[in-house]
Scaffold this motif. Structure first.
Motif, PDB file in Angstrom:
ATOM      1  N   UNK A 218       0.816  -1.223   0.000  1.00  0.00           N
ATOM      2  CA  UNK A 218       0.000   0.000   0.000  1.00  0.00           C
ATOM      3  C   UNK A 218       0.845   1.266   0.000  1.00  0.00           C
ATOM      4  N   UNK A 219       2.159   1.112   0.120  1.00  0.00           N
ATOM      5  CA  UNK A 219       3.031   2.291   0.053  1.00  0.00           C
ATOM      6  C   UNK A 219       3.193   2.811  -1.364  1.00  0.00           C
ATOM      7  N   UNK A 220       3.011   1.955  -2.355  1.00  0.00           N
ATOM      8  CA  UNK A 220       3.396   2.315  -3.716  1.00  0.00           C
ATOM      9  C   UNK A 220       2.216   2.295  -4.675  1.00  0.00           C
ATOM     10  N   UNK A 221       2.406   3.034  -5.764  1.00  0.00           N
ATOM     11  CA  UNK A 221       1.456   3.130  -6.877  1.00  0.00           C
ATOM     12  C   UNK A 221       2.293   3.522  -8.098  1.00  0.00           C
ATOM     13  N   UNK A 222       1.690   3.797  -9.238  1.00  0.00           N
ATOM     14  CA  UNK A 222       2.500   4.297 -10.367  1.00  0.00           C
ATOM     15  C   UNK A 222       3.306   5.526  -9.959  1.00  0.00           C
ATOM     16  N   UNK A 223       4.602   5.571 -10.289  1.00  0.00           N
ATOM     17  CA  UNK A 223       5.466   6.680  -9.835  1.00  0.00           C
ATOM     18  C   UNK A 223       4.978   8.050 -10.289  1.00  0.00           C
ATOM     19  N   UNK A 224       5.001   9.001  -9.366  1.00  0.00           N
ATOM     20  CA  UNK A 224       4.621  10.387  -9.665  1.00  0.00           C
ATOM     21  C   UNK A 224       5.902  11.217  -9.763  1.00  0.00           C
ATOM     22  N   UNK A 225       6.589  11.078 -10.900  1.00  0.00           N
ATOM     23  CA  UNK A 225       7.853  11.787 -11.073  1.00  0.00           C
ATOM     24  C   UNK A 225       7.652  13.301 -11.175  1.00  0.00           C
ATOM     25  N   UNK A 226       6.499  13.723 -11.618  1.00  0.00           N
ATOM     26  CA  UNK A 226       6.234  15.162 -11.731  1.00  0.00           C
ATOM     27  C   UNK A 226       6.238  15.822 -10.355  1.00  0.00           C
TER      28      UNK A 226
END
Length: 443
Positions: A218-226
Motif C-alpha cells: 500500500x506504500x506504492x502506486x505508479x510513480x509520480x515523477x512530476x
C-alpha cells in the motif's frame, strides 16, 4: 481528598495521551525499532565473530560498510523528503513514494556497479569481492538497502512507524537466524555473511507485508515523477549536510580493510560498532533539539546547554568504559581478537566527544537554515578525517585510531567555538521578553 486528586490526575494524563496518541505511538515504535536493531545487530556480529575466521569477518564488514555508504548516497535525501511531504499531498502519497524508490534504487545500482568494476580492476589481496556471485549479491544488497531507507521513511512520514519497527525487527531476526544456519551447514565465506544480510532485507519486506496485510504494497502506486521533480529543491541542502557529516564514519571499516588487513578490520569492527551505537544518544538528542528550539526559541541557550552537557557526560563515560575494557570487549567476541589488536583500540571511544560537538553544530546549521554553507565546512572536516586516518595507518591500527580521534577532536573544537558564538549572540539579544521570535542563529 487524595483519592480525588489522584483520580483527577489520571484523567488528565489519559486525556493528554489520547490527544497525543499518534505522537506517542509513533515515537514509541521508532524507539523500540532502533533499540531492537542495535541490540540484535550486536548479537549478529558476536555470533559471526564466534563462527567465522577473522579474515572473513573483516572482508564482510568492509563490504557492508560500503553498502551502507552507497545506500547513504543513493537515498539522496529522498527519505527526508518523504517524512515532511507525504502528509502535504493527500491522494498522491503512494506515487511520490514509488518515484522516490525508483530514483534511489537506480542511483544505488549505478554506484554499486561502479564499485564492483573498480574492485575488479584493483589487484590486491585485500579486495573484498571475489567473483561475479559476490558482485551480484553486493549490487542487489545496495538496491535493497536504499529501498529499505526510503520505505522506512515512508512508513514514518505516513505515521505508520509500527510497520517500520516490525520490518527492522524482522530484518535483524532473519539475518541472525540465517547466519547461524549457514555456519551450521559449513558455509564460512564472505559471500555467506553478505547473502544473510541481503536475504534478511528481502525477507523483512515480505514479512512486514504479510503481518500488516499488504502494508508494504500500500506504500506504492505508479510513480509520480512530476511531483518529485517539483519538490527536488527542498531536499538538497539537508542531503548535502547529512552526507558530509556521516560519510567518513560509514565508510571507515572499508578503509581499515584497505589500509591494514582483513584480520585487523575484524577486531576493529566490534569496538567501532559499540562506539557507533553510543553515538546514537547525542545524535538523537540533537535531532529532538531541532524541533524543540523551533517551537521555543526563547529557551535556546537553556536547551543547548542541557543537551550538550548531557551528551558530553554520556560520551565521556562511554570513552572511559572503552578505554578501560577494550580488551575484555574484544575477548567477548573472539578470544583471538585481543592478541591481534593489543591495546590499539582503547582511545577510540574519545572520538565520541568530538562527534557530540559536531552533532550540535549540525543542529545549529539546520536551525539557522545554513545547511549548504555548513556542509562545506563539514566536507573539509571529512577530508581532514580521511587524511589523518591514512597517515595514521602507516603506524598501524593504533596510529589509525589516534588519527581518527585527533581529527574528530579538532572538528569538535571548531564546533565548540561556533556553539559558544551562538550562545553569546543569544545572550546579547537581551532578556527573554525582548527577544524576537526568530532563532538567534538566523541573525
Amino acid at each position: 481528598m487524595p483519592v480525588d486528586l489522584a483520580g483527577t490526575a489520571i484523567v488528565i494524563v489519559r486525556r493528554a495521551l489520547q490527544g497525543s496518541a499518534t505522537l506517542v505511538t509513533n515515537s514509541g515504535a521508532l524507539a523500540i525499532g532502533t533499540v531492537a536493531t542495535a541490540g540484535l545487530g550486536f548479537v549478529f556480529w558476536w555470533l559471526a565473530a564466534r563462527l567465522f575466521p577473522p579474515e572473513v569477518i573483516g572482508n564482510a564488514a568492509a563490504l557492508l560498510s560500503v553498502m551502507g555508504f552507497v545506500g547513504l548516497l543513493g537515498e539522496a535525501g529522498l527519505g527526508t523528503l518523504l517524512i515532511g511531504e507525504l502528509v502535504r499531498h493527500p491522494g498522491r502519497e503512494r506515487g511520490l513514494v514509488a518515484a522516490a524508490a525508483c530514483v534511489g534504487v537506480a542511483l544505488a545500482v549505478g554506484l554499486a556497479l561502479l564499485f564492483v568494476l573498480g574492485e575488479a580492476s584493483r589487484n590486491s589481496s585485500t579486495r573484498p569481492i571475489h567473483g561475479w556471485f559476490e558482485g551480484a549479491a553486493f549490487v542487489l544488497g545496495c538496491a535493497l538497502t536504499v529501498l529499505s531507507f526510503v520505505g522506512d521513511q515512508a512508513f514514518l512520514g505516513s505515521l505508520r512507524s509500527t510497520s517500520r519497527m516490525i520490518r527492522q525487527v524482522l530484518f535483524s531476526t532473519f539475518k541472525l537466524m540465517l547466519i547461524g544456519g549457514a555456519a551450521a551447514a559449513g558455509y564460512a565465506s564472505n559471500a555467506t555473511i553478505l547473502m544473510t544480510w541481503v536475504a534478511g532485507l528481502l525477507a523483512s519486506w515480505i514479512g512486514v507485508d504479510l503481518l500488516t496485510r499488504g502494508g508494504a504494497r500500500r506504500l506504492v502506486a505508479p510513480p509520480d515523477f512530476q511531483l518529485l521533480h517539483a519538490l527536488r529543491r527542498k531536499v538538497f541542502d539537508h542531503y548535502a549536510l547529512d552526507v558530509t557529516v556521516q560519510a567518513p564514519s560509514v565508510i571507515m571499516p572499508y578503509l581499515v580493510l584497505v589500509l591494514l588487513s582483513p584480520s585487523i578490520n575484524a577486531v576493529f569492527v566490534p569496538l567501532w560498532m559499540l562506539v557507533s551505537v553510543a553515538s546514537l544518544m547525542p545524535a538523537t538528542m540533537t535531532t529532538v533539539l531541532f524541533p524543540v528550539i523551533r517551537a521555543s526559541p526563547k529557551q535556546f541557550r537553556h536547551n543547548i546547554i542541557v543537551s550538550l552537557t548531557t551528551s558530553l557526560l554520556f560520551s565521556l563515560v562511554c570513552a572511559a568504559f572503552v578505554f578501560t575494557y577494550s580488551q575484555e570487549i574484544l575477548a567477548l567476541f573472539n578470544p583471538a581478537y585481543p592478541k591481534i589488536a593489543s591495546s590499539s583500540l582503547r582511545f577510540l571511544g574519545f572520538s565520541l566527544l568530538g562527534s557530540t560537538l559536531k552533532f550540535h553544530a549540525c543542529a545549529l546549521a539546520r536551525l539557522g537554515d545554513r545547511m549548504r554553507k555548513a556542509s562545506r565546512w563539514f566536507a573539509l572536516g571529512g577530508l581532514l578525517e580521511l587524511c589523518f586516518v591514512v597517515m595514521g595507518a602507516r603506524l598501524g591500527l593504533q596510529g589509525l585510531v589516534v588519527g581518527w580521534t585527533l581529527a574528530v577532536s579538532i572538528e569538535g573544537l571548531c564546533a565548540a567555538l561556533s556553539l559558544a558564538l551562538a550562545m553569546k549572540l543569544d545572550s546579547a539579544a537581551g532578556p527573554a521578553h525582548e527577544r524576537p521570535t526568530a532563532s538567534p542563529l538566523q541573525t
